[in-house]
Design a protein around this motif. Structure first.
Motif, PDB file in Angstrom:
ATOM      1  N   PHE A 101       0.799  -1.213   0.000  1.00  0.00           N
ATOM      2  CA  PHE A 101       0.000   0.000   0.000  1.00  0.00           C
ATOM      3  C   PHE A 101       0.844   1.280   0.000  1.00  0.00           C
ATOM      4  N   ALA A 102       1.739   1.425   0.954  1.00  0.00           N
ATOM      5  CA  ALA A 102       2.497   2.672   1.084  1.00  0.00           C
ATOM      6  C   ALA A 102       3.337   2.934  -0.163  1.00  0.00           C
ATOM      7  N   GLU A 103       4.001   1.915  -0.651  1.00  0.00           N
ATOM      8  CA  GLU A 103       4.832   2.087  -1.855  1.00  0.00           C
ATOM      9  C   GLU A 103       3.959   2.398  -3.072  1.00  0.00           C
ATOM     10  N   ARG A 104       2.827   1.749  -3.157  1.00  0.00           N
ATOM     11  CA  ARG A 104       1.927   1.955  -4.299  1.00  0.00           C
ATOM     12  C   ARG A 104       1.394   3.388  -4.325  1.00  0.00           C
ATOM     13  N   ARG A 105       1.007   3.920  -3.158  1.00  0.00           N
ATOM     14  CA  ARG A 105       0.464   5.269  -3.116  1.00  0.00           C
ATOM     15  C   ARG A 105       1.547   6.324  -3.345  1.00  0.00           C
ATOM     16  N   GLN A 106       2.761   6.074  -2.845  1.00  0.00           N
ATOM     17  CA  GLN A 106       3.854   7.006  -3.104  1.00  0.00           C
ATOM     18  C   GLN A 106       4.223   7.026  -4.584  1.00  0.00           C
ATOM     19  N   ALA A 107       4.223   5.837  -5.198  1.00  0.00           N
ATOM     20  CA  ALA A 107       4.512   5.766  -6.633  1.00  0.00           C
ATOM     21  C   ALA A 107       3.448   6.520  -7.428  1.00  0.00           C
ATOM     22  N   MET A 108       2.191   6.424  -7.004  1.00  0.00           N
ATOM     23  CA  MET A 108       1.125   7.133  -7.705  1.00  0.00           C
ATOM     24  C   MET A 108       1.248   8.641  -7.528  1.00  0.00           C
ATOM     25  N   ARG A 159     -10.191   1.434 -12.527  1.00  0.00           N
ATOM     26  CA  ARG A 159      -9.756   0.063 -12.238  1.00  0.00           C
ATOM     27  C   ARG A 159     -10.017  -0.277 -10.767  1.00  0.00           C
ATOM     28  N   PHE A 160     -11.195   0.117 -10.296  1.00  0.00           N
ATOM     29  CA  PHE A 160     -11.478  -0.021  -8.870  1.00  0.00           C
ATOM     30  C   PHE A 160     -11.511  -1.481  -8.424  1.00  0.00           C
ATOM     31  N   ALA A 161     -11.980  -2.381  -9.272  1.00  0.00           N
ATOM     32  CA  ALA A 161     -12.009  -3.799  -8.891  1.00  0.00           C
ATOM     33  C   ALA A 161     -10.597  -4.301  -8.622  1.00  0.00           C
ATOM     34  N   GLN A 162      -9.645  -3.891  -9.467  1.00  0.00           N
ATOM     35  CA  GLN A 162      -8.248  -4.293  -9.268  1.00  0.00           C
ATOM     36  C   GLN A 162      -7.676  -3.624  -8.019  1.00  0.00           C
ATOM     37  N   THR A 163      -8.094  -2.373  -7.785  1.00  0.00           N
ATOM     38  CA  THR A 163      -7.674  -1.671  -6.566  1.00  0.00           C
ATOM     39  C   THR A 163      -8.122  -2.441  -5.329  1.00  0.00           C
ATOM     40  N   CYS A 164      -9.375  -2.901  -5.324  1.00  0.00           N
ATOM     41  CA  CYS A 164      -9.898  -3.631  -4.173  1.00  0.00           C
ATOM     42  C   CYS A 164      -9.136  -4.927  -3.929  1.00  0.00           C
ATOM     43  N   GLN A 165      -8.729  -5.588  -4.992  1.00  0.00           N
ATOM     44  CA  GLN A 165      -7.925  -6.802  -4.830  1.00  0.00           C
ATOM     45  C   GLN A 165      -6.602  -6.491  -4.151  1.00  0.00           C
ATOM     46  N   SER A 166      -5.977  -5.376  -4.562  1.00  0.00           N
ATOM     47  CA  SER A 166      -4.711  -4.978  -3.947  1.00  0.00           C
ATOM     48  C   SER A 166      -4.911  -4.582  -2.487  1.00  0.00           C
ATOM     49  N   LEU A 167      -6.012  -3.890  -2.192  1.00  0.00           N
ATOM     50  CA  LEU A 167      -6.276  -3.486  -0.814  1.00  0.00           C
ATOM     51  C   LEU A 167      -6.544  -4.705   0.077  1.00  0.00           C
ATOM     52  N   ASP A 168      -7.245  -5.689  -0.441  1.00  0.00           N
ATOM     53  CA  ASP A 168      -7.472  -6.928   0.323  1.00  0.00           C
ATOM     54  C   ASP A 168      -6.143  -7.608   0.622  1.00  0.00           C
ATOM     55  N   ARG A 169      -5.264  -7.641  -0.369  1.00  0.00           N
ATOM     56  CA  ARG A 169      -3.950  -8.258  -0.160  1.00  0.00           C
ATOM     57  C   ARG A 169      -3.134  -7.465   0.862  1.00  0.00           C
ATOM     58  N   GLY A 210      -8.562  -4.653   9.917  1.00  0.00           N
ATOM     59  CA  GLY A 210      -9.755  -3.917  10.288  1.00  0.00           C
ATOM     60  C   GLY A 210      -9.759  -2.467   9.833  1.00  0.00           C
ATOM     61  N   SER A 211      -8.711  -2.041   9.145  1.00  0.00           N
ATOM     62  CA  SER A 211      -8.659  -0.650   8.683  1.00  0.00           C
ATOM     63  C   SER A 211      -9.624  -0.447   7.522  1.00  0.00           C
ATOM     64  N   ASP A 212     -10.043   0.797   7.339  1.00  0.00           N
ATOM     65  CA  ASP A 212     -10.926   1.140   6.222  1.00  0.00           C
ATOM     66  C   ASP A 212     -10.038   1.407   5.010  1.00  0.00           C
ATOM     67  N   ALA A 213      -9.718   0.356   4.284  1.00  0.00           N
ATOM     68  CA  ALA A 213      -8.762   0.445   3.186  1.00  0.00           C
ATOM     69  C   ALA A 213      -9.281   1.321   2.050  1.00  0.00           C
ATOM     70  N   VAL A 214     -10.579   1.221   1.766  1.00  0.00           N
ATOM     71  CA  VAL A 214     -11.139   2.021   0.679  1.00  0.00           C
ATOM     72  C   VAL A 214     -11.048   3.505   1.013  1.00  0.00           C
ATOM     73  N   ALA A 215     -11.367   3.875   2.264  1.00  0.00           N
ATOM     74  CA  ALA A 215     -11.259   5.280   2.657  1.00  0.00           C
ATOM     75  C   ALA A 215      -9.812   5.753   2.579  1.00  0.00           C
ATOM     76  N   ALA A 216      -8.867   4.894   2.943  1.00  0.00           N
ATOM     77  CA  ALA A 216      -7.450   5.256   2.849  1.00  0.00           C
ATOM     78  C   ALA A 216      -7.065   5.508   1.402  1.00  0.00           C
TER      79      ALA A 216
END
Length: 206
Positions: free
Chosen positions: A88-95, A125-135, A145-151
């Protein structure tokens, strides 16, 4: 052969005409700014096609701009293989870095959102985003238990907002744009790291 004969272009295919129209729309937006509006006749003239072809191929101004944004996304996705596998952190920084490199796309997306275009998707590509957030949650890159979508939503908002306003921020603060980008990237990295860090039970809010 006359000058006209030498310079006459061959008949363009539909794909070539569409590409020319999309490129013309982006050039005019970059030249005139988003608040100047988008004149379809000017876009047609810039692309060297009959303005009726815009309606034939795209149907509306919003559809044309949406296609221009989608075309930019598609072109860039080739260079971002492996993005979805990052934590997550690396992915968001890259974006965040990616957004800094593509202010044209951010401007187009902001224009479509402000225009109330119901066909515009901020997360195509929200479906792919959700897969990454689940992982991310499964592997500990986000707290259980974090709200990954809100993050994801709030970090996307921070990225987009900064890119839209960065030049004004630089003027107001007196910080050179390149320096401000670097400082903002470091601040964003700390923000994301905070979202990714495990929370301690009973931890006080700052």
């Amino acid at each position: 052969m006359s000058e006209t004969g030498r310079t006459r272009r061959r008949r363009r295919t539909r794909e070539e005409t569409e590409a020319d129209l999309l490129a013309a729309a982006r050039r005019l937006l970059k030249r005139d700014g988003v608040l100047a509006g988008v004149n379809l006749r000017e876009i047609a003239a810039e692309a060297g096609v009959n303005h009726g072809q815009i309606y034939q191929y795209f149907g509306s101004r919003q559809s044309l701009l949406r296609a221009a944004a989608a075309d930019l996304v598609e072109r860039q996705s080739v260079d971002r293989e492996g993005h979805w596998e990052l934590p997550f952190a690396e992915r968001r920084q890259a974006m965040f870095r990616h957004r800094l490199d593509e202010p044209e796309l951010v401007g187009l997306e902001a224009l479509l959102a402000l225009d109330g275009d119901e066909g515009f998707s901020a997360f195509p590509r929200f479906a792919q985003t959700c897969q990454s957030l689940d992982r991310d949650r499964d592997e500990g890159a986000l707290p259980e238990g974090s709200d990954a979508v809100a993050a994801h939503v709030m970090t996307a908002a921070a990225q987009m907002g900064y890119v839209v306003f960065r030049e004004a921020y630089a003027r107001d603060t007196g910080i050179p744009l390149e320096e401000l980008d670097e400082r903002a990237a470091r601040a964003f990295a700390r923000m994301v790291a905070g979202l990714a860090a495990p929370s301690s039970e009973g931890e006080s809010a700052e």
